[in-house]
Enzyme design. Structure first.
Site, PDB file in Angstrom:
ATOM      1  N   GLU A 155      17.096 -29.945 -19.773  1.00 53.29           N
ATOM      2  CA  GLU A 155      17.913 -29.463 -18.646  1.00 53.29           C
ATOM      3  C   GLU A 155      19.210 -30.041 -18.805  1.00 53.29           C
ATOM      4  O   GLU A 155      19.624 -29.585 -19.438  1.00 53.29           O
ATOM      5  CB  GLU A 155      17.440 -29.020 -17.980  1.00 53.29           C
ATOM      6  CG  GLU A 155      18.477 -27.417 -17.454  1.00 53.29           C
ATOM      7  CD  GLU A 155      18.127 -26.417 -16.087  1.00 53.29           C
ATOM      8  OE1 GLU A 155      18.769 -26.206 -15.124  1.00 53.29           O
ATOM      9  OE2 GLU A 155      16.807 -27.051 -15.682  1.00 53.29           O
ATOM     10  N   HIS A 200      10.731 -31.087  -7.966  1.00 56.29           N
ATOM     11  CA  HIS A 200      10.228 -30.452  -8.837  1.00 56.29           C
ATOM     12  C   HIS A 200       9.324 -30.732  -9.561  1.00 56.29           C
ATOM     13  O   HIS A 200       8.127 -30.201 -10.014  1.00 56.29           O
ATOM     14  CB  HIS A 200      11.340 -30.050  -9.435  1.00 56.29           C
ATOM     15  CG  HIS A 200      10.791 -28.033 -10.605  1.00 56.29           C
ATOM     16  ND1 HIS A 200      10.594 -28.735 -11.743  1.00 56.29           N
ATOM     17  CD2 HIS A 200      10.688 -27.802  -9.914  1.00 56.29           C
ATOM     18  CE1 HIS A 200       9.970 -27.955 -12.113  1.00 56.29           C
ATOM     19  NE2 HIS A 200      10.236 -26.727 -11.289  1.00 56.29           N
ATOM     20  N   GLU A 226       5.022 -29.543 -10.444  1.00 54.48           N
ATOM     21  CA  GLU A 226       4.543 -29.433 -11.319  1.00 54.48           C
ATOM     22  C   GLU A 226       4.383 -30.930 -11.993  1.00 54.48           C
ATOM     23  O   GLU A 226       3.806 -30.607 -13.074  1.00 54.48           O
ATOM     24  CB  GLU A 226       5.883 -28.561 -11.832  1.00 54.48           C
ATOM     25  CG  GLU A 226       6.040 -27.260 -11.687  1.00 54.48           C
ATOM     26  CD  GLU A 226       6.610 -26.473 -12.863  1.00 54.48           C
ATOM     27  OE1 GLU A 226       7.120 -26.734 -13.617  1.00 54.48           O
ATOM     28  OE2 GLU A 226       6.920 -25.594 -11.781  1.00 54.48           O
ATOM     29  N   VAL A 277      18.388 -27.714  -3.837  1.00 52.13           N
ATOM     30  CA  VAL A 277      18.682 -25.740  -3.070  1.00 52.13           C
ATOM     31  C   VAL A 277      17.074 -25.846  -2.393  1.00 52.13           C
ATOM     32  O   VAL A 277      16.289 -26.370  -2.833  1.00 52.13           O
ATOM     33  CB  VAL A 277      18.874 -24.385  -3.933  1.00 52.13           C
ATOM     34  CG1 VAL A 277      20.219 -25.662  -4.381  1.00 52.13           C
ATOM     35  CG2 VAL A 277      17.617 -24.869  -5.143  1.00 52.13           C
ATOM     36  N   HIS A 308      10.977 -22.550  -4.899  1.00 52.96           N
ATOM     37  CA  HIS A 308       9.795 -23.864  -4.594  1.00 52.96           C
ATOM     38  C   HIS A 308       9.591 -23.894  -2.739  1.00 52.96           C
ATOM     39  O   HIS A 308       8.301 -24.480  -2.631  1.00 52.96           O
ATOM     40  CB  HIS A 308      10.281 -25.284  -5.259  1.00 52.96           C
ATOM     41  CG  HIS A 308       9.915 -25.047  -6.430  1.00 52.96           C
ATOM     42  ND1 HIS A 308       8.635 -24.136  -7.151  1.00 52.96           N
ATOM     43  CD2 HIS A 308      10.632 -25.114  -7.885  1.00 52.96           C
ATOM     44  CE1 HIS A 308       8.714 -24.122  -9.086  1.00 52.96           C
ATOM     45  NE2 HIS A 308      10.113 -24.367  -9.305  1.00 52.96           N
TER      46      HIS A 308
END
Length: 346
Positions: free
Chosen positions: A173, A230, A261, A289, A293
Site C-alpha cells: 500500500e 494486520h 492475515e 488505529v 480488526h
C-alpha cells in the site's frame, strides 16, 4: 521551473484504444440491428439498476449490522478544507470508520504534525474508499481519498507538497501511494514523501520501547502481552518477526507479536503463550488505529476472535482497545520522519 520529486518509485501508464468498423446494411439488417441495440440497451440499463439496487441493499444491511457505537463523528476534523496556501503537509492513512479511534489516533498524529510544522497546512487523505464511503453514508463526514486530496492540492495552487503516510511499513500500500503521487509530480514545484513508521533499526527500537513502556503495568511475570498486527503477503510482513526477535532478545520474553492475515498467526502466538505457562493474557493491536480488526478480530465475541480463542484455552483475557497513534512517542516518530522529508527539499 525545474520540478523535483524527492522520492519516486516509478509509474505504469496503461493506454487503450477503441476501434470500430462499419459498412452498408440492408433495410432488414438495419431493423434487426436497431432491435438488437434496443434490447442490449434495455438489458444494460436493467443490469445497472439491479447492481445499484444490490449495492444499496448491501450498504443498508452493513449499517444495520453495525449495532455498536463508534463515537461522535462531529468531533473529528476531516481536514478537507480549501485555502491551503503554497505549502501542504498531506497525511495519508488507510483510515478507520471508528470515529473515536480515528480522532484519537490519525487525528492526533495530524495535530502533532500541524504543531510541528506551522508553515504547512495539514490535510488528510485515506486510501480505503470503502471506509470513506461508509463514513459518508453513516455520518455524512466527507474524507478525501488520495486522488481527491491531490486534486485539491493542485486546485489550491500548492507549490510544495510534503506527504507523510501513517503506514507501519514499506509494503504494497505504501508503494501504491508513492506511485500515485508520482503521477502528480509535474503538478507541484516540489514533492517529497516521508518514510513509514518502521523503516530503520532505530525506528524498530523506539517502537519497541514505546509499546513496552505503554504496557509495563501489566508486566507482572504471570501475564502474556500479545500484540496483533494486520499482516501482509508482501516481504514487508517480516517487520512482525523482526519486532518479535527484538523483544525476545531484549529480555521481554512474555511479549508476543502475531497478525490477523499472515504469519505469525494467532495459533503461533497461542502456542508460545502455552509454552510460557502464563495465567493471564493482555491483547493489544499493533496498528495505528483501533478499528474493525481490533474491535472484532481481536476483542470480538465470535469464536474465531483472539479473545475467544485464548478464553477457550482457559486464560483470563484483557483487551486494550487503543491504536499506536494514541502513543505520544509514536507520534513523535512520525513527526521526525516528516521533518526528514521537509529537510530533504530545503
Amino acid at each position: 521551473m525545474k520540478k523535483s520529486l524527492a522520492f519516486l518509485m516509478g509509474l505504469t501508464v496503461v493506454a487503450s484504444a477503441l476501434t470500430g468498423c462499419g459498412g452498408a446494411k440492408s433495410s432488414s439488417e438495419s431493423k434487426e440491428s436497431a432491435t438488437s441495440a434496443t434490447e442490449a440497451t434495455t438489458a444494460a440499463d436493467t443490469t445497472e439498476a439491479t447492481t445499484a439496487a444490490e449495492t444499496t441493499t448491501e450498504a443498508a444491511e452493513e449499517d444495520e449490522e453495525e449495532n455498536y457505537d463508534t463515537g461522535d463523528a462531529s468531533l473529528d476534523n476531516p481536514r478537507n478544507q480549501d485555502e491551503i496556501g503554497e505549502n501542504e503537509l498531506l497525511v495519508l492513512s488507510f483510515g478507520t470508520s471508528f470515529n473515536d479511534s480515528r480522532r484519537l489516533t490519525i487525528g492526533a498524529i495530524e495535530d502533532a504534525l500541524e504543531k510541528a510544522f506551522p508553515d504547512y497546512s495539514v490535510r488528510r487523505g485515506f486510501t480505503a474508499n470503502i471506509i470513506i464511503d461508509h463514513v459518508k453514508r453513516r455520518d455524512n463526514e466527507v474524507i478525501d481519498d488520495v486522488k481527491e486530496a491531490l486534486d485539491r492540492a493542485q486546485k489550491n495552487g500548492v507549490k510544495t507538497l510534503v506527504v507523510q503516510p501513517t503506514h507501519l511499513m514499506d509494503g504494497l500500500e505504501y508503494n501504491d501511494i508513492v506511485n500515485e503521487i508520482a503521477s502528480y509530480s509535474d503538478a507541484f514545484d516540489k514533492v517529497v514523501i516521508g518514510k513509514p513508521l518502521l523503516t530503520t533499526d532505530d525506528d524498530f527500537k523506539r517502537v519497541e520501547n514505546a509499546i513496552v513502556d505503554w504496557t509495563k503495568d501489566y508486566d507482572d511475570g504471570k501475564t502474556a502481552i500479545c500484540f496483533m498486527g494486520h499482516g501482509t503477503e508482501a516481504e514487508s510482513n517480516g517487520v512482525y518477526a523482526k519486532m518479535q526477535d527484538m523483544l525476545t532478545a531484549d529480555g521481554h520474553t512474555n511479549y508476543f507479536v502475531g497478525t490477523v492475515e499472515a504469519s505469525p498467526s494467532v495459533e503461533d502466538v497461542l502456542k508460545k503463550v502455552k509454552e510460557g505457562g502464563y495465567e493471564k493474557v493482555v491483547l493489544e493491536p499493533l496498528m495505528v488505529v483501533a478499528g474493525d480488526h481490533a474491535n472484532n478480530d481481536m476483542a470480538g465475541d465470535d469464536e474465531d476472535s483472539w479473545k475467544s480463542i485464548f478464553e477457550a484455552e482457559g486464560y483470563k483475557v484483557e483487551c486494550l482497545l487503543r491504536g499506536l497513534g494514541e502513543n505520544e512517542d509514536i507520534r513523535k516518530l512520525y513527526v521526525e520522519h516528516a521533518q526528514a522529508a521537509v529537510d530533504s527539499i530545503k
